[in-house]
Design an enzyme around this catalytic site. Structure first.
Site, PDB file in Angstrom:
ATOM      1  N   CYS A   1      25.977   9.461  14.832  1.00 50.35           N
ATOM      2  CA  CYS A   1      25.721  10.901  14.695  1.00 50.35           C
ATOM      3  C   CYS A   1      24.482  11.360  15.460  1.00 50.35           C
ATOM      4  CB  CYS A   1      25.576  11.270  13.221  1.00 50.35           C
ATOM      5  SG  CYS A   1      24.161  10.489  12.401  1.00 50.35           S
ATOM      6  N   GLN A   2      23.650  10.423  15.903  1.00 56.13           N
ATOM      7  CA  GLN A   2      22.385  10.805  16.542  1.00 56.13           C
ATOM      8  C   GLN A   2      22.558  11.756  17.734  1.00 56.13           C
ATOM      9  OE1 GLN A   2      23.232   7.750  15.667  1.00 56.13           O
ATOM     10  NE2 GLN A   2      21.632   6.896  14.356  1.00 56.13           N
TER      11      GLN A   2
END
Length: 340
Positions: free
Chosen positions: A81-82
Protein backbone atom coordinates in the site's frame (compact mmCIF):
# COMPACT_ATOMS: atom_id res chain seq x y z
CA UNK A 1 -21.60 -26.50 3.46
CA UNK A 2 -19.36 -26.85 0.43
CA UNK A 3 -15.68 -26.32 1.21
CA UNK A 4 -14.36 -23.04 -0.15
CA UNK A 5 -10.77 -22.55 -1.30
CA UNK A 6 -8.64 -19.40 -1.32
CA UNK A 7 -5.17 -18.22 -2.35
CA UNK A 8 -3.50 -15.32 -0.53
CA UNK A 9 -1.15 -13.08 -2.56
CA UNK A 10 1.12 -10.57 -0.76
CA UNK A 11 0.18 -12.42 2.41
CA UNK A 12 2.62 -10.75 4.81
CA UNK A 13 2.57 -12.33 8.25
CA UNK A 14 -0.79 -13.99 7.60
CA UNK A 15 -3.55 -11.71 8.91
CA UNK A 16 -5.61 -12.24 5.76
CA UNK A 17 -5.16 -16.00 5.87
CA UNK A 18 -6.21 -16.06 9.52
CA UNK A 19 -9.34 -14.10 8.62
CA UNK A 20 -10.06 -16.40 5.68
CA UNK A 21 -9.79 -19.45 7.90
CA UNK A 22 -12.07 -17.89 10.51
CA UNK A 23 -14.56 -17.23 7.70
CA UNK A 24 -14.54 -20.91 6.74
CA UNK A 25 -12.14 -20.90 3.78
CA UNK A 26 -9.34 -23.41 3.25
CA UNK A 27 -6.22 -21.51 2.22
CA UNK A 28 -4.38 -23.53 -0.40
CA UNK A 29 -1.37 -21.30 -1.03
CA UNK A 30 0.17 -17.99 0.03
CA UNK A 31 2.90 -15.84 -1.51
CA UNK A 32 5.24 -13.23 -0.01
CA UNK A 33 8.91 -12.44 -0.51
CA UNK A 34 9.72 -11.28 3.04
CA UNK A 35 11.92 -13.78 4.94
CA UNK A 36 10.65 -12.69 8.37
CA UNK A 37 7.00 -12.73 7.28
CA UNK A 38 7.67 -16.17 5.85
CA UNK A 39 8.75 -17.46 9.27
CA UNK A 40 5.75 -15.97 11.03
CA UNK A 41 3.32 -17.17 8.37
CA UNK A 42 4.56 -20.74 8.39
CA UNK A 43 4.54 -20.91 12.20
CA UNK A 44 0.83 -20.10 12.21
CA UNK A 45 -0.35 -21.73 8.97
CA UNK A 46 1.78 -24.87 8.55
CA UNK A 47 -0.89 -26.55 6.43
CA UNK A 48 -0.72 -23.85 3.73
CA UNK A 49 1.75 -24.17 0.85
CA UNK A 50 3.90 -21.07 1.23
CA UNK A 51 5.98 -19.51 -1.55
CA UNK A 52 8.68 -17.13 -0.36
CA UNK A 53 9.28 -15.73 -3.82
CA UNK A 54 9.07 -12.64 -5.97
CA UNK A 55 5.43 -12.57 -7.05
CA UNK A 56 6.44 -11.30 -10.51
CA UNK A 57 8.63 -14.35 -11.13
CA UNK A 58 6.57 -17.11 -9.53
CA UNK A 59 4.60 -19.17 -12.05
CA UNK A 60 0.89 -19.41 -11.15
CA UNK A 61 0.97 -22.93 -12.59
CA UNK A 62 2.79 -24.08 -9.46
CA UNK A 63 -0.23 -23.04 -7.42
CA UNK A 64 -2.55 -24.50 -10.05
CA UNK A 65 -0.95 -27.90 -9.50
CA UNK A 66 -1.74 -27.67 -5.78
CA UNK A 67 -5.39 -27.03 -6.54
CA UNK A 68 -5.66 -30.06 -8.77
CA UNK A 69 -9.34 -30.58 -9.54
CA UNK A 70 -10.46 -28.11 -6.85
CA UNK A 71 -12.17 -24.94 -8.03
CA UNK A 72 -10.68 -21.76 -6.56
CA UNK A 73 -13.35 -19.64 -4.92
CA UNK A 74 -11.29 -16.62 -3.92
CA UNK A 75 -8.00 -14.94 -4.80
CA UNK A 76 -7.03 -12.24 -2.29
CA UNK A 77 -4.71 -9.45 -3.43
CA UNK A 78 -3.32 -7.08 -0.79
CA UNK A 79 -0.55 -5.49 -2.82
CA UNK A 80 1.89 -3.11 -1.05
CA UNK A 81 0.00 0.00 0.00
CA UNK A 82 2.98 2.35 0.41
CA UNK A 83 2.87 3.64 -3.21
CA UNK A 84 -0.76 4.71 -2.71
CA UNK A 85 -0.51 6.02 0.85
CA UNK A 86 -1.18 9.66 1.71
CA UNK A 87 1.94 9.46 3.88
CA UNK A 88 4.06 8.88 0.79
CA UNK A 89 5.10 12.38 -0.28
CA UNK A 90 7.64 11.28 -2.89
CA UNK A 91 7.02 12.47 -6.43
CA UNK A 92 9.10 9.66 -7.89
CA UNK A 93 7.40 6.76 -9.64
CA UNK A 94 7.23 3.82 -7.24
CA UNK A 95 7.78 0.51 -9.07
CA UNK A 96 5.54 -1.21 -6.51
CA UNK A 97 2.50 0.57 -7.98
CA UNK A 98 2.20 -2.00 -10.75
CA UNK A 99 2.40 -5.06 -8.51
CA UNK A 100 -1.38 -5.08 -8.15
CA UNK A 101 -1.55 -5.86 -11.88
CA UNK A 102 0.02 -9.26 -11.18
CA UNK A 103 -3.47 -10.30 -10.13
CA UNK A 104 -4.39 -10.47 -13.82
CA UNK A 105 -1.67 -13.03 -14.56
CA UNK A 106 -2.65 -15.17 -11.57
CA UNK A 107 -6.39 -14.94 -12.29
CA UNK A 108 -5.83 -16.02 -15.88
CA UNK A 109 -4.26 -19.30 -14.72
CA UNK A 110 -6.07 -19.96 -11.44
CA UNK A 111 -9.56 -18.90 -12.65
CA UNK A 112 -10.98 -17.94 -9.23
CA UNK A 113 -14.68 -17.17 -8.94
CA UNK A 114 -13.84 -13.92 -7.15
CA UNK A 115 -10.82 -11.68 -6.60
CA UNK A 116 -10.79 -9.53 -3.49
CA UNK A 117 -8.59 -6.42 -3.35
CA UNK A 118 -7.73 -4.50 -0.17
CA UNK A 119 -5.56 -1.39 -0.04
CA UNK A 120 -5.43 2.20 1.17
CA UNK A 121 -7.98 4.77 -0.10
CA UNK A 122 -5.25 6.42 -2.19
CA UNK A 123 -5.53 3.54 -4.65
CA UNK A 124 -8.82 5.02 -5.88
CA UNK A 125 -6.92 8.10 -7.10
CA UNK A 126 -4.57 6.09 -9.30
CA UNK A 127 -6.75 6.12 -12.40
CA UNK A 128 -4.08 4.76 -14.76
CA UNK A 129 -3.43 1.75 -12.52
CA UNK A 130 -7.14 1.12 -12.01
CA UNK A 131 -7.89 1.44 -15.72
CA UNK A 132 -5.16 -1.08 -16.53
CA UNK A 133 -6.44 -3.42 -13.83
CA UNK A 134 -10.05 -3.15 -14.98
CA UNK A 135 -9.18 -3.67 -18.65
CA UNK A 136 -6.84 -6.58 -17.95
CA UNK A 137 -9.43 -8.36 -15.82
CA UNK A 138 -12.19 -7.63 -18.31
CA UNK A 139 -10.10 -9.23 -21.05
CA UNK A 140 -10.14 -12.53 -19.14
CA UNK A 141 -13.81 -12.40 -18.18
CA UNK A 142 -13.92 -10.52 -14.86
CA UNK A 143 -15.99 -7.47 -13.96
CA UNK A 144 -14.32 -5.23 -11.38
CA UNK A 145 -16.37 -3.21 -8.91
CA UNK A 146 -15.66 0.45 -8.26
CA UNK A 147 -13.40 1.22 -5.28
CA UNK A 148 -15.39 1.17 -2.05
CA UNK A 149 -14.20 2.98 1.09
CA UNK A 150 -14.88 1.25 4.40
CA UNK A 151 -13.73 1.68 7.99
CA UNK A 152 -12.47 -1.43 9.78
CA UNK A 153 -14.03 -0.07 12.98
CA UNK A 154 -17.43 -0.94 11.48
CA UNK A 155 -16.45 -4.61 11.29
CA UNK A 156 -15.42 -5.57 14.85
CA UNK A 157 -11.96 -4.00 14.65
CA UNK A 158 -11.14 -1.69 17.59
CA UNK A 159 -9.27 0.64 15.29
CA UNK A 160 -10.05 3.52 12.95
CA UNK A 161 -8.66 2.11 9.71
CA UNK A 162 -10.18 3.37 6.46
CA UNK A 163 -9.50 1.07 3.54
CA UNK A 164 -10.30 0.71 -0.13
CA UNK A 165 -11.82 -2.59 -1.23
CA UNK A 166 -12.84 -3.94 -4.64
CA UNK A 167 -14.16 -7.25 -5.88
CA UNK A 168 -13.77 -8.77 -9.32
CA UNK A 169 -16.13 -11.54 -10.26
CA UNK A 170 -16.85 -13.99 -13.04
CA UNK A 171 -20.35 -14.59 -11.77
CA UNK A 172 -21.71 -11.22 -12.85
CA UNK A 173 -22.96 -10.50 -9.33
CA UNK A 174 -22.48 -7.03 -7.89
CA UNK A 175 -20.51 -7.00 -4.66
CA UNK A 176 -22.57 -5.60 -1.83
CA UNK A 177 -20.50 -4.57 1.18
CA UNK A 178 -21.83 -6.33 4.28
CA UNK A 179 -23.71 -4.11 6.70
CA UNK A 180 -21.68 -2.61 9.51
CA UNK A 181 -21.48 -4.95 12.49
CA UNK A 182 -20.12 -2.35 14.89
CA UNK A 183 -21.28 1.06 13.60
CA UNK A 184 -20.70 4.31 15.47
CA UNK A 185 -22.09 4.02 18.98
CA UNK A 186 -21.50 0.28 19.06
CA UNK A 187 -17.78 -0.02 18.33
CA UNK A 188 -15.29 -2.20 20.13
CA UNK A 189 -13.00 0.11 22.08
CA UNK A 190 -9.43 0.24 23.29
CA UNK A 191 -10.76 -0.51 26.80
CA UNK A 192 -12.63 -3.58 25.56
CA UNK A 193 -9.48 -4.84 23.90
CA UNK A 194 -6.51 -4.21 26.18
CA UNK A 195 -7.71 -2.99 29.60
CA UNK A 196 -7.49 -6.42 31.19
CA UNK A 197 -3.81 -6.85 30.35
CA UNK A 198 -1.44 -6.45 33.30
CA UNK A 199 0.99 -3.54 33.34
CA UNK A 200 3.89 -4.27 31.01
CA UNK A 201 7.39 -4.83 32.40
CA UNK A 202 10.42 -3.16 30.81
CA UNK A 203 11.90 -6.49 29.76
CA UNK A 204 10.43 -9.45 27.92
CA UNK A 205 8.75 -11.92 30.22
CA UNK A 206 7.97 -15.59 29.92
CA UNK A 207 4.25 -15.09 30.48
CA UNK A 208 3.83 -13.03 27.31
CA UNK A 209 6.82 -12.36 25.07
CA UNK A 210 4.97 -9.53 23.26
CA UNK A 211 3.76 -7.64 26.33
CA UNK A 212 6.69 -5.52 27.45
CA UNK A 213 7.35 -1.80 27.35
CA UNK A 214 9.98 -0.38 25.07
CA UNK A 215 12.64 1.58 26.93
CA UNK A 216 11.83 5.28 26.58
CA UNK A 217 14.29 8.11 27.13
CA UNK A 218 13.95 10.14 30.32
CA UNK A 219 12.67 13.16 28.40
CA UNK A 220 10.02 11.08 26.63
CA UNK A 221 8.75 9.85 30.00
CA UNK A 222 8.70 13.44 31.31
CA UNK A 223 6.65 14.47 28.30
CA UNK A 224 4.18 11.65 28.80
CA UNK A 225 3.83 12.57 32.48
CA UNK A 226 2.56 16.00 31.39
CA UNK A 227 -0.01 14.59 28.94
CA UNK A 228 -3.38 13.89 30.49
CA UNK A 229 -4.73 10.37 30.63
CA UNK A 230 -7.35 9.07 28.23
CA UNK A 231 -6.77 11.01 25.03
CA UNK A 232 -4.40 13.82 25.99
CA UNK A 233 -2.13 15.40 23.39
CA UNK A 234 1.26 17.08 23.10
CA UNK A 235 -0.47 20.48 23.10
CA UNK A 236 -0.41 20.17 26.90
CA UNK A 237 3.39 20.16 27.08
CA UNK A 238 5.16 23.08 28.76
CA UNK A 239 7.45 25.05 26.44
CA UNK A 240 10.61 23.46 27.79
CA UNK A 241 9.39 19.96 26.86
CA UNK A 242 8.14 20.71 23.36
CA UNK A 243 10.16 18.83 20.75
CA UNK A 244 12.38 21.11 18.68
CA UNK A 245 10.74 20.03 15.44
CA UNK A 246 7.33 21.08 16.82
CA UNK A 247 8.14 24.46 18.35
CA UNK A 248 7.17 26.51 15.31
CA UNK A 249 4.22 24.29 14.47
CA UNK A 250 2.23 23.97 17.67
CA UNK A 251 -0.76 26.10 16.76
CA UNK A 252 -0.97 25.79 13.02
CA UNK A 253 -0.67 22.00 12.81
CA UNK A 254 -3.32 20.92 15.24
CA UNK A 255 -4.61 18.57 12.55
CA UNK A 256 -1.83 16.72 10.81
CA UNK A 257 0.85 16.36 13.47
CA UNK A 258 -1.09 16.59 16.73
CA UNK A 259 -1.25 12.82 17.17
CA UNK A 260 2.48 12.62 17.85
CA UNK A 261 2.93 11.89 21.59
CA UNK A 262 -0.85 11.60 21.97
CA UNK A 263 -2.61 9.06 24.17
CA UNK A 264 -5.27 6.66 22.99
CA UNK A 265 -8.76 7.02 24.47
CA UNK A 266 -10.16 4.18 26.54
CA UNK A 267 -13.69 4.40 25.19
CA UNK A 268 -12.91 4.97 21.54
CA UNK A 269 -11.25 2.93 18.82
CA UNK A 270 -7.50 3.31 18.38
CA UNK A 271 -6.00 5.36 15.56
CA UNK A 272 -4.73 3.54 12.48
CA UNK A 273 -1.80 1.35 13.47
CA UNK A 274 1.32 1.66 11.33
CA UNK A 275 4.72 0.01 11.41
CA UNK A 276 5.65 2.62 14.04
CA UNK A 277 2.77 1.66 16.33
CA UNK A 278 4.98 1.13 19.39
CA UNK A 279 6.74 4.49 19.05
CA UNK A 280 5.05 7.52 20.63
CA UNK A 281 6.87 9.85 18.22
CA UNK A 282 5.12 8.20 15.25
CA UNK A 283 1.52 8.88 16.22
CA UNK A 284 -1.13 8.60 18.94
CA UNK A 285 0.41 5.43 20.27
CA UNK A 286 0.79 6.20 23.96
CA UNK A 287 -1.20 4.04 26.37
CA UNK A 288 -4.34 5.74 27.74
CA UNK A 289 -2.95 5.66 31.31
CA UNK A 290 0.60 4.37 31.53
CA UNK A 291 3.60 6.51 30.57
CA UNK A 292 4.67 4.36 27.66
CA UNK A 293 3.81 3.39 24.13
CA UNK A 294 1.47 0.49 23.57
CA UNK A 295 3.14 -2.90 23.57
CA UNK A 296 3.42 -5.34 20.69
CA UNK A 297 0.72 -7.45 22.37
CA UNK A 298 -1.64 -4.51 22.62
CA UNK A 299 -0.97 -3.65 18.97
CA UNK A 300 -1.61 -7.24 17.87
CA UNK A 301 -4.91 -7.33 19.77
CA UNK A 302 -5.97 -4.01 18.23
CA UNK A 303 -5.30 -5.63 14.84
CA UNK A 304 -7.55 -8.51 16.05
CA UNK A 305 -4.91 -11.22 15.94
CA UNK A 306 -5.80 -14.05 18.34
CA UNK A 307 -3.67 -14.34 21.48
CA UNK A 308 -2.32 -17.63 20.18
CA UNK A 309 -0.81 -16.04 17.05
CA UNK A 310 2.99 -16.33 17.01
CA UNK A 311 5.26 -13.57 15.66
CA UNK A 312 8.88 -14.12 14.69
CA UNK A 313 11.68 -11.55 14.64
CA UNK A 314 12.99 -8.72 16.77
CA UNK A 315 10.63 -6.03 18.16
CA UNK A 316 10.96 -3.69 15.16
CA UNK A 317 10.34 -6.58 12.74
CA UNK A 318 7.27 -7.65 14.71
CA UNK A 319 5.94 -4.08 14.79
CA UNK A 320 6.42 -3.93 11.02
CA UNK A 321 4.45 -7.15 10.54
CA UNK A 322 1.63 -6.06 12.82
CA UNK A 323 1.37 -2.57 11.35
CA UNK A 324 1.33 -3.82 7.76
CA UNK A 325 -1.24 -6.54 8.42
CA UNK A 326 -4.86 -6.48 7.37
CA UNK A 327 -6.98 -6.78 10.53
CA UNK A 328 -8.10 -10.38 10.91
CA UNK A 329 -11.74 -9.63 11.73
CA UNK A 330 -12.03 -7.16 8.85
CA UNK A 331 -11.23 -9.94 6.39
CA UNK A 332 -13.49 -12.41 8.17
CA UNK A 333 -16.49 -10.09 8.19
CA UNK A 334 -16.11 -8.80 4.65
CA UNK A 335 -15.89 -12.17 2.92
CA UNK A 336 -17.55 -14.74 5.20
CA UNK A 337 -20.85 -14.57 3.29
CA UNK A 338 -19.31 -14.28 -0.17
CA UNK A 339 -21.24 -16.60 -2.46
CA UNK A 340 -19.83 -18.76 -5.21
Amino acid sequence: MKERYAVDLFCGCGGVSEGLKQAGFSVVAAVDNSPICSKTYQMNHPEVSFFQENIEKLSPLRIKKLLGAKELDLLVVCAPCQPFSSLNKSEKIDPREVLILQSIRYAKRLKPKHIFFENVPGLAKKSLILDSLRQGLNDIGYALSNPISIDAADYEVPQRRVRCIMLASKTGKIYNVPNAITPKGNRITVRDTVAELPEAPLKKNQKDYLHFSRKHTDITIKRLQHISHDGGSRSELPDDLVMECHKGLRKETIGSYSDVLGRMKWDDVSPTLTTGCTDVTKGRYAHPVYDRAITLREAALLQTFPRSYVFCGNPSQIAMQIGNAVPVKLVKNLIKDLEG
